[in-house]
Design a protein around this motif. Structure first.
Motif, PDB file in Angstrom:
ATOM      1  N   GLU A 193      -3.953   7.273 -14.926  1.00 35.85           N
ATOM      2  CA  GLU A 193      -4.585   8.564 -15.163  1.00 35.85           C
ATOM      3  C   GLU A 193      -3.584   9.687 -15.414  1.00 35.85           C
ATOM      4  OE1 GLU A 193      -7.291   8.383 -11.861  1.00 35.85           O
ATOM      5  OE2 GLU A 193      -8.993   8.355 -13.228  1.00 35.85           O
ATOM      6  N   ARG A 222      -3.034   0.722  -6.227  1.00 33.98           N
ATOM      7  CA  ARG A 222      -1.639   0.557  -5.830  1.00 33.98           C
ATOM      8  C   ARG A 222      -0.794   0.135  -7.014  1.00 33.98           C
ATOM      9  NH1 ARG A 222      -2.341  -3.755  -1.299  1.00 33.98           N
ATOM     10  NH2 ARG A 222      -3.118  -4.817  -3.151  1.00 33.98           N
ATOM     11  N   TYR A 227      -8.122   0.504 -13.230  1.00 34.48           N
ATOM     12  CA  TYR A 227      -9.233   1.461 -13.254  1.00 34.48           C
ATOM     13  C   TYR A 227      -8.904   2.683 -14.098  1.00 34.48           C
ATOM     14  CZ  TYR A 227     -12.698   4.799 -11.619  1.00 34.48           C
ATOM     15  OH  TYR A 227     -13.698   5.736 -11.564  1.00 34.48           O
ATOM     16  N   GLY A 228      -7.735   3.246 -13.837  1.00 37.99           N
ATOM     17  CA  GLY A 228      -7.391   4.504 -14.498  1.00 37.99           C
ATOM     18  C   GLY A 228      -7.349   4.419 -16.007  1.00 37.99           C
ATOM     19  N   GLU A 229      -6.858   3.305 -16.501  1.00 42.24           N
ATOM     20  CA  GLU A 229      -6.700   3.220 -17.959  1.00 42.24           C
ATOM     21  C   GLU A 229      -7.928   2.663 -18.661  1.00 42.24           C
ATOM     22  OE1 GLU A 229      -2.870   1.252 -18.078  1.00 42.24           O
ATOM     23  OE2 GLU A 229      -2.067   2.985 -19.137  1.00 42.24           O
ATOM     24  N   GLY A 274       3.904  -8.436   0.579  1.00 41.76           N
ATOM     25  CA  GLY A 274       2.563  -8.025   0.982  1.00 41.76           C
ATOM     26  C   GLY A 274       2.569  -7.321   2.329  1.00 41.76           C
ATOM     27  N   GLY A 299      -2.123  -7.952   3.067  1.00 38.76           N
ATOM     28  CA  GLY A 299      -0.937  -8.024   2.204  1.00 38.76           C
ATOM     29  C   GLY A 299      -0.591  -9.451   1.848  1.00 38.76           C
ATOM     30  N   PHE A 358      -3.260 -10.891  -0.513  1.00 36.96           N
ATOM     31  CA  PHE A 358      -3.192 -10.343  -1.862  1.00 36.96           C
ATOM     32  C   PHE A 358      -2.007 -10.908  -2.642  1.00 36.96           C
ATOM     33  CE2 PHE A 358      -2.921  -7.454  -5.272  1.00 36.96           C
ATOM     34  CZ  PHE A 358      -4.208  -6.996  -5.467  1.00 36.96           C
ATOM     35  N   GLU A 359      -0.858 -10.855  -2.024  1.00 32.90           N
ATOM     36  CA  GLU A 359       0.342 -11.232  -2.774  1.00 32.90           C
ATOM     37  C   GLU A 359       0.450 -12.743  -2.972  1.00 32.90           C
ATOM     38  OE1 GLU A 359       2.606  -9.268  -4.226  1.00 32.90           O
ATOM     39  OE2 GLU A 359       1.585  -7.423  -3.616  1.00 32.90           O
ATOM     40  N   VAL A 360       0.134 -13.477  -1.920  1.00 35.37           N
ATOM     41  CA  VAL A 360       0.183 -14.927  -2.066  1.00 35.37           C
ATOM     42  C   VAL A 360      -0.872 -15.394  -3.069  1.00 35.37           C
ATOM     43  CG1 VAL A 360      -0.195 -17.132  -0.877  1.00 35.37           C
ATOM     44  CG2 VAL A 360       1.225 -15.371   0.183  1.00 35.37           C
ATOM     45  N   ARG A 397      -8.446   2.512  -3.447  1.00 33.07           N
ATOM     46  CA  ARG A 397      -7.002   2.634  -3.463  1.00 33.07           C
ATOM     47  C   ARG A 397      -6.450   1.926  -4.680  1.00 33.07           C
ATOM     48  NH1 ARG A 397      -4.281   0.337   1.452  1.00 33.07           N
ATOM     49  NH2 ARG A 397      -5.465  -1.462   0.713  1.00 33.07           N
ATOM     50  N   ALA A 413       6.174  -5.779 -16.644  1.00 30.46           N
ATOM     51  CA  ALA A 413       7.051  -5.365 -15.569  1.00 30.46           C
ATOM     52  C   ALA A 413       6.230  -4.589 -14.527  1.00 30.46           C
ATOM     53  CB  ALA A 413       8.161  -4.487 -16.108  1.00 30.46           C
ATOM     54  N   MET A 414       5.215  -3.895 -15.024  1.00 28.00           N
ATOM     55  CA  MET A 414       4.495  -2.995 -14.137  1.00 28.00           C
ATOM     56  C   MET A 414       3.156  -3.573 -13.751  1.00 28.00           C
ATOM     57  SD  MET A 414       2.811   0.470 -15.493  1.00 28.00           S
ATOM     58  CE  MET A 414       2.768  -0.409 -17.060  1.00 28.00           C
ATOM     59  N   ARG A 415       2.970  -3.808 -12.506  1.00 26.30           N
ATOM     60  CA  ARG A 415       1.681  -4.306 -12.069  1.00 26.30           C
ATOM     61  C   ARG A 415       0.895  -3.177 -11.446  1.00 26.30           C
ATOM     62  NH1 ARG A 415       1.919  -8.964  -8.132  1.00 26.30           N
ATOM     63  NH2 ARG A 415       3.162  -7.407  -7.029  1.00 26.30           N
ATOM     64  N   VAL A 416      -0.264  -2.953 -11.959  1.00 27.50           N
ATOM     65  CA  VAL A 416      -1.130  -1.971 -11.311  1.00 27.50           C
ATOM     66  C   VAL A 416      -2.216  -2.757 -10.600  1.00 27.50           C
ATOM     67  CG1 VAL A 416      -2.694  -0.063 -11.633  1.00 27.50           C
ATOM     68  CG2 VAL A 416      -0.670  -0.259 -13.061  1.00 27.50           C
ATOM     69  N   ARG A 417      -2.277  -2.577  -9.330  1.00 29.74           N
ATOM     70  CA  ARG A 417      -3.245  -3.357  -8.577  1.00 29.74           C
ATOM     71  C   ARG A 417      -4.299  -2.452  -7.993  1.00 29.74           C
ATOM     72  NH1 ARG A 417       0.674  -6.083  -4.467  1.00 29.74           N
ATOM     73  NH2 ARG A 417       0.897  -3.876  -4.030  1.00 29.74           N
ATOM     74  N   MET A 418      -5.481  -2.919  -8.092  1.00 24.43           N
ATOM     75  CA  MET A 418      -6.565  -2.121  -7.539  1.00 24.43           C
ATOM     76  C   MET A 418      -7.179  -2.920  -6.420  1.00 24.43           C
ATOM     77  SD  MET A 418      -9.857  -0.743  -9.584  1.00 24.43           S
ATOM     78  CE  MET A 418     -10.107  -2.436 -10.106  1.00 24.43           C
ATOM     79  N   ASP A 419      -7.519  -2.254  -5.368  1.00 26.75           N
ATOM     80  CA  ASP A 419      -8.237  -2.965  -4.329  1.00 26.75           C
ATOM     81  C   ASP A 419      -9.533  -3.464  -4.913  1.00 26.75           C
ATOM     82  OD1 ASP A 419      -6.372  -2.665  -2.484  1.00 26.75           O
ATOM     83  OD2 ASP A 419      -7.470  -1.287  -1.194  1.00 26.75           O
ATOM     84  N   GLU A 467       1.550  -3.306   2.693  1.00 26.51           N
ATOM     85  CA  GLU A 467       0.339  -2.891   3.400  1.00 26.51           C
ATOM     86  C   GLU A 467       0.657  -2.226   4.734  1.00 26.51           C
ATOM     87  OE1 GLU A 467      -2.822  -2.961   2.388  1.00 26.51           O
ATOM     88  OE2 GLU A 467      -2.316  -3.826   0.448  1.00 26.51           O
ATOM     89  N   ILE A 474       0.458 -14.894  -6.540  1.00 24.36           N
ATOM     90  CA  ILE A 474       1.396 -15.936  -6.973  1.00 24.36           C
ATOM     91  C   ILE A 474       0.651 -17.234  -7.253  1.00 24.36           C
ATOM     92  CG2 ILE A 474       3.376 -17.337  -6.277  1.00 24.36           C
ATOM     93  CD1 ILE A 474       4.128 -14.485  -6.819  1.00 24.36           C
TER      94      ILE A 474
END
Lengths: 200, 200, 200, 200
Positions: D30, D118, C28-30, D158, C158, C161-163, D116, C114-120, D162, C166
DNA sequence: AATGAATGAGCGTTCATTCAT
DNA sequence: AATGAATGAACGCTCATTCAT
């Protein structure tokens, strides 16, 4: 009545009316075409059926105003027995005009901050032009001494504009008083003016 | 010399100079920040190292100008033996000022078509304010008859502005002549003015 | 077909679709408004006919998604004979949902370094909210032992989301397998959970 | 002490510290480089003596954090008598870590609205990587049944993420309680998991 | 090494204007 | 003739980055 049923003339007039108010409120430079049409309730595209641009509405506004002011001043000139009466009547015509334009006045006052942006309103231009001719004629006919006609016209306009401006800030304001002040000052000044050398 | 070597003061001044010209040319409302920086040759972002907005440059311009004009007028007031001399000197100071500003003049002329947009320049404001106080003082001291001080100031400003405007259109132009005209007209007018009722 | 002929609804949807993809790709931010409209092929100004800002598109996206996910989960809850079936169905609904969103998946994968940005994502939020209520209800009704409902919901989210994340990296991937794994883990875990003290 | 006298190492650290806070506050996307250096009190150009870009600071942050977390987890693994203890210690290490980071916590909370965002913090990544290896090793050694190691690691992460998030919203919060919850859930779940077919 | 002004690409947004309906 | 969505140029402004000091 929907906008569709309005006659062409009515829409054109609606745009002109809106433009006059918005120009007065925001100044010419900061007025957008959108500001104008928003005030009319018409659709944006409709504007272009009547005018090509902001500049063109402004021009039309000038013309329309000149049409209203010029005859009044001409009538005064004809009625006036002498130059003094003509000047007096001209000031009065101008002050009456801006006095009566209540809405415009309220709008302008609301805005003016430290920085005043002034636009030659059509009315001023009309007075200016008419007067210029009259002053030149008066000099040619010997009614007026041989003073610089351009400067004299300019002085008239300057006095009218600025005194009119102050007048509008007063509540209540008195157009007759303002006109008397301006007339006396202007005519008293004219008599004290240096004559140009005769160009015989 | 690249812009990088210029001192901060120089760049600031470059922006102020450009702004003065562009405001004069286009009017405040139609001037964009980009118009200003384009004239300086600086990069667009650089503007914001010096000023936060168009408004802020304008304000800086006002302040700088007031700083230049006010002392001149004050000096004239002190030197003046009487009201007549003071008025004469004030007109002259104003006309000299705009006379000397050659570039500004050329720019303004180039543009002014049917529509003249006038902005209270800092110079006018400075003259105006100073004068207003002086006129009130003159009335209080009996040097001037009991006329309306607001209208009288307005008349002075109007004459100065409009006559100055015409003066600048002439080639060559003569500030002394303009000042004499304005002074005679104004002073002659003052003498003919109706007195306000004494508020004893 | 030019963009002009497209219906308003189509354009609005095009922007929403593009936004979904770009948010997923960049976070979202970028994400910039221009990124979004670039993907639609519309003109930059057109964006503002539909949304006031990036925030507003995002909100609209949330609303639309909640509308799609919530009914599915509610249907599962009604069909489910017991808590186990409900959890199983919920995981499956979520994994099915992200499984089917092929394009989104490809885009996200392309980026994540390397960097994951995750948004709900709206979907997660929808599941989360619905589930939270259901878990509280289950506890209240004695269907579930007296565990911490907030932590339990969080654990569900959690894991999902994570499973799910993957799962999407696998080629080919198997949503049923993932759902079975998550369900078994979660339900097995619930049974082993410490009970909160009864607040009788 | 002026910035000039600070050692290189100190400035580098100052930037990293500032970056951690700002990333947490605004989210990676951001955050601007200016935000970071503003927090340090250093000059803008100085940033580039230490890092090439925002991305690079972020990477350095990851590395530094991994350096702090990894040894802790390794120590736990060595101390742990069995898989259960290892998992328990890992959750505890993570929750302790985020619990102790008071400032970060306060900042994050202040911001999070409905949406959110993350970001995989370095800590999570460190736990994740370390754990992944350990789980694979545990399976290879027969300590764990033959479950899907990727999914299992994902589930651990996860849950940690969370549940940790929720934990931080509580006032006061109890890392031990959270760790116990997560551990019980996770280990209880592992036992219920379907075994993969032996790949003999 | 540190500084901070200059740079110009790029952003969000507004606007005049066009044109399919 | 009226409409209003689409267009893209231009605006105010911020930013990462460079570079002379």
């Amino acid at each position: 009545m929907g906008k569709r049923e309005r006659t062409k003339a009515e829409n054109r007039q609606a745009i002109l009316d809106a433009a006059r108010l918005v120009f007065a409120e925001l100044g010419y430079g900061e007025t957008t075409v959108r500001d104008i049409i928003r005030r009319t309730g018409l659709a944006s595209g409709t504007f272009y059926n009547y005018f090509k641009s902001k500049e063109e509405v402004f021009q039309a506004l000038m013309d329309a105003s000149a049409l209203r002011m010029r005859p009044r001043i001409r009538a005064e000139r004809i009625r006036a027995a002498n130059f003094e009466e003509f000047i007096s009547a001209s000031f009065r015509a101008y002050f009456d005009y801006i006095a009566q334009d209540e809405e415009m006045h309220r709008i302008i006052r609301r805005k003016s901050g430290a920085m005043r942006v002034r636009m030659d309103t059509p009315e001023v231009v009309a007075v200016f032009d008419e007067l210029h001719l009259d002053i030149e004629r008066a000099i040619a006919q010997g009614v007026l001494p041989n003073v610089d006609p351009d400067y004299l016209t300019a002085a008239f306009v300057g006095i009218a504009f600025e005194v009119g401006d102050i007048m509008q800030t007063r509540d209540p304001f008195d157009a007759d008083e303002a006109a008397e002040f301006a007339t006396k000052l202007f005519l008293g000044g004219v008599n004290a003016l240096p004559r140009l050398p005769e160009t015989k």
